[in-house]
Scaffold this active site. Sequence first.
Site, PDB file in Angstrom:
ATOM      1  N   GLU A  92      73.644  41.936  18.342  1.00  0.00           N
ATOM      2  CA  GLU A  92      74.002  42.605  17.097  1.00  0.00           C
ATOM      3  C   GLU A  92      72.785  43.361  16.580  1.00  0.00           C
ATOM      4  O   GLU A  92      71.657  42.850  16.639  1.00  0.00           O
ATOM      5  CB  GLU A  92      74.463  41.585  16.063  1.00  0.00           C
ATOM      6  N   GLU A 110      71.533  46.931   5.793  1.00  0.00           N
ATOM      7  CA  GLU A 110      72.106  45.689   5.278  1.00  0.00           C
ATOM      8  C   GLU A 110      71.297  45.189   4.087  1.00  0.00           C
ATOM      9  O   GLU A 110      70.070  45.318   4.035  1.00  0.00           O
ATOM     10  CB  GLU A 110      72.137  44.615   6.363  1.00  0.00           C
TER      11      GLU A 110
END
Length: 329
Positions: A147, A152
């Site tokens: 990932e 974020e």
Amino acid sequence: MHSFYKIFLATTTLVGAHSPRRHLRPINTSNDKVYTIQDLYVGDGFFNDWDFYTGSDPTGGNVIYQNKSAAQSKGLAYVNDSDYSTVLAVDSTSTVAAGGDRDSVRITSQNSYNGGLFVMDASKMPVGCSTWPSFWTVGPDWPYGGEIDIVEGINDQAKNQMTLHSGTNHTCTIDTDDSDEFTGSVLSSNCYSTETSDSGCSIMDNSSTSFAYGFNNAGGGVFALLWDNSTGMSMWHFARADIPDDLTAQVPTPSTWGTPSGFWSVKTCDITDNFYDQQMVIDTTICGNWAGGDAYSKSGCSGKCTDMVANATNYVDAKWVINYVAVYQ
């Protein structure tokens, strides 16, 4: 974040102004390659090559992810008629009980990738207490396919957090001995992740315009990931006024962009064995196991995260406004 109009038009001018870079030292790339566009997601057909995820939120968030027709009918996913930007929003009008679930959107690219230059140009991103927006990529059978979190953060976080998650027995860490290869600050260096320990290896951007209110107040900007299996993973954020000329002209040469905000070197991370068949994901969840945990009370947000879910007006600005997403090879 755990578990488009796609055209091939080299003559299109992408949104964004530009000026000289702040960091002028060349990055550690193997050559001065000029990248060519493979997939461009923009305008009226933006959603044609993305799937709307409708399962439960893997992060335990207080959201109900909507399918395409529902998201569009509720005004949570649409293309703006005036500037052709794509909007992905959290519901900000419905009555939801404290601790309940609010409608939101999570989309996944139908195409998967094993390298390249990934770019998002956005004028706004979701903000507000309890929000957890992300632009990321993920491989099959998490965490084994890996990932890559490009954008974020949570709540009132001021700077972007970039993270890799690896799941194999092949080593992947941040090379802290070469900290001059990136401008951000290392938060954690071991990328290995499991279902019960998934923090990954993170670098915090040093720019206050890289996330949330600072990003939006600066007119947004560009986030870029260069995934080069011969050198590593590099990530940049450019404020609107600093977008490189070559990127605006769709002939990006990342070796001229200066030191990236984050860099994960092949010297300490086995890129090819830990990251493959990655699909792009854009989403916004609420609360969950990060934004709603201890981080909520430490962020300066009032009350409880689950109580905030009931405040519809808190989510008026919880939306992505995306000018385009592009993948170059």
